[in-house]
Write a protein that holds these residues in place. Structure first.
Motif, short mmCIF file in Angstrom:
data_model
loop_
_atom_site.label_atom_id
_atom_site.label_comp_id
_atom_site.label_asym_id
_atom_site.label_seq_id
_atom_site.Cartn_x
_atom_site.Cartn_y
_atom_site.Cartn_z
N LEU A 1 0.82 -1.21 0.00
CA LEU A 1 0.00 0.00 0.00
C LEU A 1 0.85 1.26 0.00
CD1 LEU A 1 -2.79 -0.99 2.57
CD2 LEU A 1 -2.93 -0.98 0.07
N GLY A 2 1.98 1.21 0.69
CA GLY A 2 2.79 2.42 0.85
C GLY A 2 3.71 2.73 -0.31
N PHE A 3 4.11 1.71 -1.06
CA PHE A 3 5.13 1.93 -2.09
C PHE A 3 4.62 1.74 -3.52
CE2 PHE A 3 7.61 1.19 1.70
CZ PHE A 3 8.69 2.06 1.56
N SER A 4 3.41 1.22 -3.69
CA SER A 4 2.93 0.95 -5.05
C SER A 4 2.82 2.23 -5.87
CB SER A 4 1.57 0.24 -5.00
OG SER A 4 0.61 1.03 -4.33
N GLN A 5 2.36 3.32 -5.24
CA GLN A 5 2.19 4.57 -5.98
C GLN A 5 3.54 5.22 -6.30
OE1 GLN A 5 -0.88 5.24 -7.22
NE2 GLN A 5 -1.13 3.23 -6.26
N ILE A 6 4.52 5.00 -5.44
CA ILE A 6 5.87 5.52 -5.72
C ILE A 6 6.43 4.83 -6.96
CG2 ILE A 6 8.24 5.66 -4.86
CD1 ILE A 6 7.10 5.84 -2.04
N ILE A 7 6.26 3.50 -7.03
CA ILE A 7 6.72 2.75 -8.19
C ILE A 7 5.99 3.23 -9.44
CG2 ILE A 7 6.91 0.48 -9.26
CD1 ILE A 7 8.78 0.85 -6.92
N ASN A 8 4.67 3.43 -9.34
CA ASN A 8 3.89 3.92 -10.49
C ASN A 8 4.40 5.27 -10.96
OD1 ASN A 8 2.17 1.88 -11.11
ND2 ASN A 8 0.45 2.64 -9.93
N TRP A 9 4.68 6.17 -10.02
CA TRP A 9 5.15 7.52 -10.37
C TRP A 9 6.49 7.44 -11.11
CZ3 TRP A 9 9.42 10.54 -9.26
CH2 TRP A 9 9.32 11.89 -9.61
N LEU A 10 7.37 6.61 -10.61
CA LEU A 10 8.68 6.46 -11.25
C LEU A 10 8.53 5.88 -12.66
CD1 LEU A 10 10.78 5.06 -8.27
CD2 LEU A 10 11.07 7.28 -9.38
N THR B 1 14.12 3.87 -14.57
CA THR B 1 13.52 2.93 -13.62
C THR B 1 13.63 1.50 -14.13
OG1 THR B 1 11.93 4.62 -12.90
CG2 THR B 1 11.42 2.34 -12.34
N GLN B 2 13.37 1.30 -15.42
CA GLN B 2 13.49 -0.03 -16.00
C GLN B 2 14.92 -0.53 -15.97
OE1 GLN B 2 10.39 -1.29 -15.91
NE2 GLN B 2 10.62 -2.17 -17.94
N PHE B 3 15.88 0.36 -16.16
CA PHE B 3 17.28 -0.06 -16.10
C PHE B 3 17.68 -0.40 -14.66
CE2 PHE B 3 17.85 1.22 -20.44
CZ PHE B 3 18.91 0.44 -20.88
N PHE B 4 17.05 0.24 -13.68
CA PHE B 4 17.27 -0.15 -12.29
C PHE B 4 16.77 -1.58 -12.07
CE2 PHE B 4 15.53 -0.50 -7.94
CZ PHE B 4 16.70 -0.32 -7.21
N PHE B 5 15.55 -1.87 -12.58
CA PHE B 5 15.01 -3.22 -12.50
C PHE B 5 15.92 -4.21 -13.22
CE2 PHE B 5 10.45 -1.32 -12.39
CZ PHE B 5 10.65 -0.93 -11.07
N LEU B 6 16.42 -3.80 -14.40
CA LEU B 6 17.30 -4.66 -15.19
C LEU B 6 18.57 -5.00 -14.41
CD1 LEU B 6 17.51 -5.97 -18.02
CD2 LEU B 6 18.73 -3.92 -18.76
N GLY B 7 19.10 -4.00 -13.71
CA GLY B 7 20.27 -4.24 -12.87
C GLY B 7 19.99 -5.24 -11.77
N LEU B 8 18.80 -5.13 -11.16
CA LEU B 8 18.41 -6.09 -10.12
C LEU B 8 18.31 -7.50 -10.69
CD1 LEU B 8 15.60 -4.10 -8.24
CD2 LEU B 8 17.87 -4.65 -7.36
N VAL B 9 17.70 -7.62 -11.87
CA VAL B 9 17.52 -8.93 -12.49
C VAL B 9 18.87 -9.59 -12.76
CG1 VAL B 9 16.74 -10.12 -14.56
CG2 VAL B 9 15.28 -8.37 -13.52
#
Length: 274
Positions: A67-76, A84-92
């Motif tokens: 509930l607390g972070f879903s909107q932050i992710i959406n905004w990014l 943001t996608q490259f951050f996710f790509l780095g995590l993967v």
């Protein structure tokens, strides 16, 4: 009650919002994976009450994070999509070395393990080309969309239980990631969507938790071969392309390095489930 599980749940919940590192991976890194799987299995048995001291605080933390972070992710994603996608790509990609160590590839993999790895990689890559394009919130709750939401929740729950695969990545593959995170808005929650996806998650937990426990116990290396393949194949889904603009390329490089560094750091603390 194991109240320390609240912060553990928050970490797992945040990771399940990000198409990169799964809640199962965080459970591994926190040293509670075996207890987590055992508690999920035990909750759907006659001894369900014994699991509540572990699961209730964990569940509170996960809900708070969702509930607390879903909107932050959406905004990014809406305002800084490529970085943001490259951050996710780095995590993967950053989580792969941990999976390789856990799989003990050098000593345990045979030709069959590598074939499964390649098959899983190709399967996810091809699937990424045929699923609906992600990017918009689905507003029409038709019968077809309802089935899609339910199946996405079911498969996402299986991913949440597995170390290495992100539940959000599954939602991304099904083209419902933005719909799911938008439904969690505190100001205007989409209750029907939450119920349908949530029902899929619950059914997935009931059916898949025992199966996952079984295959990890009896076929760990083949399971890891499949997981590594799924993670590698997901790179083609997460990769957003890259504009020929230095103002975009530099932030993407920075976010990719941050994501991969976080995953490598967390992964360096864990080498095995057993």
């Amino acid at each position: 009650m194991d109240w320390k599980n609240i912060y553990r749940g928050i970490m797992m919940g945040i990771s399940d919002l990000i198409p990169g590192v799964s809640g199962g991976t965080i459970a591994v890194l926190l040293g509670i994976y075996s207890e987590f799987i055992a508690a999920i299995n035990g909750f759907f048995s006659k001894d369900w009450r014994k699991q509540l001291p572990f699961l209730i605080p964990l569940g509170i933390g996960i809900v708070v994070a969702l509930l607390g972070f879903s909107q932050i992710i959406n905004w990014l994603m809406e305002n800084h999509f490529q970085p943001t996608q490259f951050f996710f790509l780095g995590l993967v990609l950053g989580i792969v070395p941990m999976l390789v160590r856990m799989a003990e590839i050098k000593t345990s993999f045979t030709i069959w393990h590598y074939l499964v790895l390649i098959f899983a990689t190709v399967l996810v890559t091809l699937f990424g080309f045929i699923v609906p394009e992600e990017g918009a919130v689905i507003l029409d709750l038709t019968f077809e969309n309802g089935i899609r939401f339910f199946l996405a929740g079911w498969l996402a729950s299986m991913a949440m239980l597995m170390p290495g695969i992100s539940g959000s990545l599954v939602l991304l593959l099904f083209g419902v990631y933005f719909t799911a995170t938008s439904a969690l808005s505190i100001s205007s929650p989409n209750i029907p969507v939450i119920i349908i996806i949530g029902s899929g998650v619950v059914v997935g937990f009931i059916i898949c938790s025992k199966f996952i426990k079984h295959i990890l116990l009896h076929y760990p290396y083949m399971t890891y071969a499949a997981i590594i393949g799924l993670v590698l194949g997901s790179v083609t889904v997460v990769y957003p392309g890259l504009e020929n603009d230095v103002g975009v390329i530099i932030p993407c490089i920075i976010t990719f390095l941050i994501g991969s560094s976080i995953a490598l750091f967390l992964g360096s603390k864990q080498t095995t489930l057993r």
